[in-house]
Design an enzyme around this catalytic site. Structure first.
Site, PDB file in Angstrom:
ATOM      1  N   PRO A   1       0.786  -1.229   0.000  1.00 42.90           N
ATOM      2  CA  PRO A   1       0.000   0.000   0.000  1.00 42.90           C
ATOM      3  C   PRO A   1       0.822   1.285   0.000  1.00 42.90           C
ATOM      4  O   PRO A   1       1.820   1.398   0.706  1.00 42.90           O
ATOM      5  CB  PRO A   1      -0.847  -0.109   1.271  1.00 42.90           C
ATOM      6  CG  PRO A   1      -0.271  -1.214   2.072  1.00 42.90           C
ATOM      7  CD  PRO A   1       0.437  -2.114   1.124  1.00 42.90           C
ATOM      8  N   ASN A   2       0.360   2.205  -0.821  1.00 45.23           N
ATOM      9  CA  ASN A   2       0.867   3.575  -0.945  1.00 45.23           C
ATOM     10  C   ASN A   2       2.178   3.687  -1.710  1.00 45.23           C
ATOM     11  O   ASN A   2       2.619   4.804  -2.006  1.00 45.23           O
ATOM     12  CB  ASN A   2       1.008   4.252   0.437  1.00 45.23           C
ATOM     13  CG  ASN A   2      -0.325   4.391   1.123  1.00 45.23           C
ATOM     14  OD1 ASN A   2      -1.265   4.915   0.523  1.00 45.23           O
ATOM     15  ND2 ASN A   2      -0.452   3.884   2.337  1.00 45.23           N
TER      16      ASN A   2
ATOM     17  N   GLU B   1      12.680  -9.805   1.345  1.00 41.75           N
ATOM     18  CA  GLU B   1      11.949  -8.623   1.833  1.00 41.75           C
ATOM     19  C   GLU B   1      12.787  -7.376   1.568  1.00 41.75           C
ATOM     20  O   GLU B   1      13.994  -7.363   1.847  1.00 41.75           O
ATOM     21  CB  GLU B   1      11.730  -8.798   3.342  1.00 41.75           C
ATOM     22  CG  GLU B   1      11.084  -7.614   4.026  1.00 41.75           C
ATOM     23  CD  GLU B   1      10.978  -7.842   5.555  1.00 41.75           C
ATOM     24  OE1 GLU B   1      11.461  -8.878   6.068  1.00 41.75           O
ATOM     25  OE2 GLU B   1      10.435  -6.942   6.210  1.00 41.75           O
TER      26      GLU B   1
ATOM     27  N   ALA C   1       3.135  -1.090   4.736  1.00 39.02           N
ATOM     28  CA  ALA C   1       2.570  -1.141   6.096  1.00 39.02           C
ATOM     29  C   ALA C   1       2.159  -2.555   6.509  1.00 39.02           C
ATOM     30  O   ALA C   1       2.184  -2.892   7.701  1.00 39.02           O
ATOM     31  CB  ALA C   1       1.381  -0.195   6.192  1.00 39.02           C
TER      32      ALA C   1
ATOM     33  N   ASN D   1       8.020  -5.835  -1.042  1.00 37.77           N
ATOM     34  CA  ASN D   1       7.979  -4.743  -0.068  1.00 37.77           C
ATOM     35  C   ASN D   1       6.511  -4.628   0.341  1.00 37.77           C
ATOM     36  O   ASN D   1       5.725  -3.988  -0.361  1.00 37.77           O
ATOM     37  CB  ASN D   1       8.480  -3.436  -0.685  1.00 37.77           C
ATOM     38  CG  ASN D   1       8.454  -2.304   0.338  1.00 37.77           C
ATOM     39  OD1 ASN D   1       7.868  -2.435   1.406  1.00 37.77           O
ATOM     40  ND2 ASN D   1       9.089  -1.189   0.005  1.00 37.77           N
TER      41      ASN D   1
ATOM     42  N   ARG E   1      13.512   3.678  12.515  1.00 41.26           N
ATOM     43  CA  ARG E   1      12.321   4.543  12.574  1.00 41.26           C
ATOM     44  C   ARG E   1      11.486   4.182  13.814  1.00 41.26           C
ATOM     45  O   ARG E   1      12.032   3.780  14.833  1.00 41.26           O
ATOM     46  CB  ARG E   1      11.541   4.399  11.254  1.00 41.26           C
ATOM     47  CG  ARG E   1      12.378   4.854  10.043  1.00 41.26           C
ATOM     48  CD  ARG E   1      11.640   4.689   8.736  1.00 41.26           C
ATOM     49  NE  ARG E   1      10.449   5.546   8.676  1.00 41.26           N
ATOM     50  CZ  ARG E   1       9.515   5.462   7.716  1.00 41.26           C
ATOM     51  NH1 ARG E   1       9.652   4.563   6.742  1.00 41.26           N
ATOM     52  NH2 ARG E   1       8.468   6.269   7.739  1.00 41.26           N
TER      53      ARG E   1
ATOM     54  N   ASP F   1       1.422 -16.095   5.745  1.00 40.47           N
ATOM     55  CA  ASP F   1       0.910 -17.449   5.494  1.00 40.47           C
ATOM     56  C   ASP F   1       0.913 -17.784   4.001  1.00 40.47           C
ATOM     57  O   ASP F   1       1.222 -18.914   3.612  1.00 40.47           O
ATOM     58  CB  ASP F   1      -0.505 -17.601   6.055  1.00 40.47           C
ATOM     59  CG  ASP F   1      -0.516 -17.736   7.573  1.00 40.47           C
ATOM     60  OD1 ASP F   1       0.560 -17.951   8.166  1.00 40.47           O
ATOM     61  OD2 ASP F   1      -1.609 -17.615   8.175  1.00 40.47           O
TER      62      ASP F   1
ATOM     63  N   ARG G   1       5.272  12.374  -2.182  1.00 40.72           N
ATOM     64  CA  ARG G   1       5.443  12.968  -0.847  1.00 40.72           C
ATOM     65  C   ARG G   1       6.575  12.264  -0.120  1.00 40.72           C
ATOM     66  O   ARG G   1       7.010  11.198  -0.513  1.00 40.72           O
ATOM     67  CB  ARG G   1       4.145  12.829  -0.035  1.00 40.72           C
ATOM     68  CG  ARG G   1       3.087  13.854  -0.408  1.00 40.72           C
ATOM     69  CD  ARG G   1       1.903  13.792   0.547  1.00 40.72           C
ATOM     70  NE  ARG G   1       2.327  13.861   1.931  1.00 40.72           N
ATOM     71  CZ  ARG G   1       2.067  12.938   2.863  1.00 40.72           C
ATOM     72  NH1 ARG G   1       1.364  11.877   2.542  1.00 40.72           N
ATOM     73  NH2 ARG G   1       2.500  13.067   4.093  1.00 40.72           N
TER      74      ARG G   1
ATOM     75  N   SER H   1      13.230   2.486   3.070  1.00 41.14           N
ATOM     76  CA  SER H   1      13.803   3.171   4.236  1.00 41.14           C
ATOM     77  C   SER H   1      14.410   2.148   5.203  1.00 41.14           C
ATOM     78  O   SER H   1      14.150   0.940   5.105  1.00 41.14           O
ATOM     79  CB  SER H   1      12.709   3.980   4.957  1.00 41.14           C
ATOM     80  OG  SER H   1      11.738   3.107   5.509  1.00 41.14           O
TER      81      SER H   1
ATOM     82  N   HIS I   1      12.807  -2.978   1.926  1.00 34.65           N
ATOM     83  CA  HIS I   1      12.238  -1.695   2.365  1.00 34.65           C
ATOM     84  C   HIS I   1      13.118  -0.577   1.868  1.00 34.65           C
ATOM     85  O   HIS I   1      14.355  -0.667   1.970  1.00 34.65           O
ATOM     86  CB  HIS I   1      12.118  -1.629   3.891  1.00 34.65           C
ATOM     87  CG  HIS I   1      11.214  -2.690   4.428  1.00 34.65           C
ATOM     88  ND1 HIS I   1       9.847  -2.617   4.296  1.00 34.65           N
ATOM     89  CD2 HIS I   1      11.487  -3.875   5.005  1.00 34.65           C
ATOM     90  CE1 HIS I   1       9.320  -3.706   4.804  1.00 34.65           C
ATOM     91  NE2 HIS I   1      10.295  -4.498   5.241  1.00 34.65           N
TER      92      HIS I   1
ATOM     93  N   ARG J   1       7.709  -0.241  13.417  1.00 29.60           N
ATOM     94  CA  ARG J   1       8.273  -0.672  12.123  1.00 29.60           C
ATOM     95  C   ARG J   1       9.364  -1.730  12.295  1.00 29.60           C
ATOM     96  O   ARG J   1       9.844  -2.300  11.332  1.00 29.60           O
ATOM     97  CB  ARG J   1       8.804   0.530  11.346  1.00 29.60           C
ATOM     98  CG  ARG J   1       7.723   1.501  10.921  1.00 29.60           C
ATOM     99  CD  ARG J   1       8.242   2.556   9.969  1.00 29.60           C
ATOM    100  NE  ARG J   1       7.412   3.745  10.021  1.00 29.60           N
ATOM    101  CZ  ARG J   1       6.323   3.942   9.266  1.00 29.60           C
ATOM    102  NH1 ARG J   1       5.958   3.042   8.391  1.00 29.60           N
ATOM    103  NH2 ARG J   1       5.615   5.053   9.387  1.00 29.60           N
TER     104      ARG J   1
ATOM    105  N   TYR K   1      11.612   8.433   1.261  1.00 30.01           N
ATOM    106  CA  TYR K   1      11.481   7.446   0.180  1.00 30.01           C
ATOM    107  C   TYR K   1      12.136   7.870  -1.135  1.00 30.01           C
ATOM    108  O   TYR K   1      12.060   7.132  -2.120  1.00 30.01           O
ATOM    109  CB  TYR K   1       9.998   7.131  -0.050  1.00 30.01           C
ATOM    110  CG  TYR K   1       9.314   6.600   1.193  1.00 30.01           C
ATOM    111  CD1 TYR K   1       9.728   5.406   1.770  1.00 30.01           C
ATOM    112  CD2 TYR K   1       8.288   7.311   1.804  1.00 30.01           C
ATOM    113  CE1 TYR K   1       9.130   4.922   2.923  1.00 30.01           C
ATOM    114  CE2 TYR K   1       7.672   6.832   2.961  1.00 30.01           C
ATOM    115  CZ  TYR K   1       8.100   5.643   3.503  1.00 30.01           C
ATOM    116  OH  TYR K   1       7.505   5.166   4.647  1.00 30.01           O
TER     117      TYR K   1
ATOM    118  N   HIS L   1       4.176  -4.974   8.901  1.00 31.53           N
ATOM    119  CA  HIS L   1       4.133  -4.923  10.360  1.00 31.53           C
ATOM    120  C   HIS L   1       2.850  -5.514  10.946  1.00 31.53           C
ATOM    121  O   HIS L   1       2.695  -5.535  12.166  1.00 31.53           O
ATOM    122  CB  HIS L   1       4.279  -3.454  10.809  1.00 31.53           C
ATOM    123  CG  HIS L   1       5.308  -2.702  10.016  1.00 31.53           C
ATOM    124  ND1 HIS L   1       6.635  -3.061  10.001  1.00 31.53           N
ATOM    125  CD2 HIS L   1       5.216  -1.642   9.171  1.00 31.53           C
ATOM    126  CE1 HIS L   1       7.309  -2.235   9.206  1.00 31.53           C
ATOM    127  NE2 HIS L   1       6.464  -1.378   8.690  1.00 31.53           N
TER     128      HIS L   1
END
Ligand code: CA2
Length: 144
Positions: A9-10, A97, A76, A73, A106, A86, A17, A101, A99, A110, A22, A79
């Site tokens: 997401p996002n 995995e 959110a 990635n 942070r 699963d 932004r 950042s 990320h 996170r 990022y 977490h």
């Protein structure tokens, strides 16, 4: 080697932004960089981005016996999502995995990652390069 890159997401908003966290590159810039790297490595790659947990679970299930490696990635959902954990366990596809950042530097929430329980490796804090590092790892480890 056929790879699937999943972004949660996002991440479709990259470059719009929070450039201090990022970077300034867009989601399309990210996909272009990954595609160029895959071509140079002789791998093929497909992309999936969704803001919906169930859609990500569905896409992971569709990868079963089709995809050789997953770079994810989960944003959110990293977490929070036992469902994504699963699904990754169920398909048993080698998974890394990523990320953008440095999540460990942070907020405390996170530092928790469900996906880390199934991922073979994690690259965090390297910006877009982390996706390329994940690809290199999968190719070096699994390309015969
Ligand atoms: O550092 C990462 O890659 C994250 O997975 C990004 C997630 C965050 O929830 C994770 O803790 C770490 C958030 C992605 C949000 O992306 C944005 C893009 C542009 C503007 C705002 C947010």
């Amino acid at each position: 080697m056929h790879l699937l890159v999943i972004n949660g997401p996002n991440l479709n908003l990259l470059g719009i932004r929070e450039p201090d966290i990022y970077g300034r590159g867009t989601y399309n810039d990210l996909c272009r960089r990954i595609s160029a790297h895959a071509e140079a490595c002789g791998a093929t790659v497909e992309f999936f981005q969704s803001n919906h947990e169930g859609a990500i679970v569905d896409r992971i299930q569709e990868a079963y016996q089709v995809v050789d490696g997953i770079i994810i990635n989960p944003a959110a959902y990293t977490h929070t999502s036992v469902a994504i954990l699963d699904a990754l366990k169920a398909v048993a596809i080698p998974c890394v995995e990523v990320h953008i950042s440095d999540v460990d530097a942070r907020e405390a929430f996170r530092k928790v990652s469900y996906v880390a329980l199934v991922a073979e490796k994690r690259f965090a804090g390297y910006g877009f390069d982390g996706y390329l590092m994940a690809m290199d790892y999968l190719i070096e480890t699994y390309h015969s």
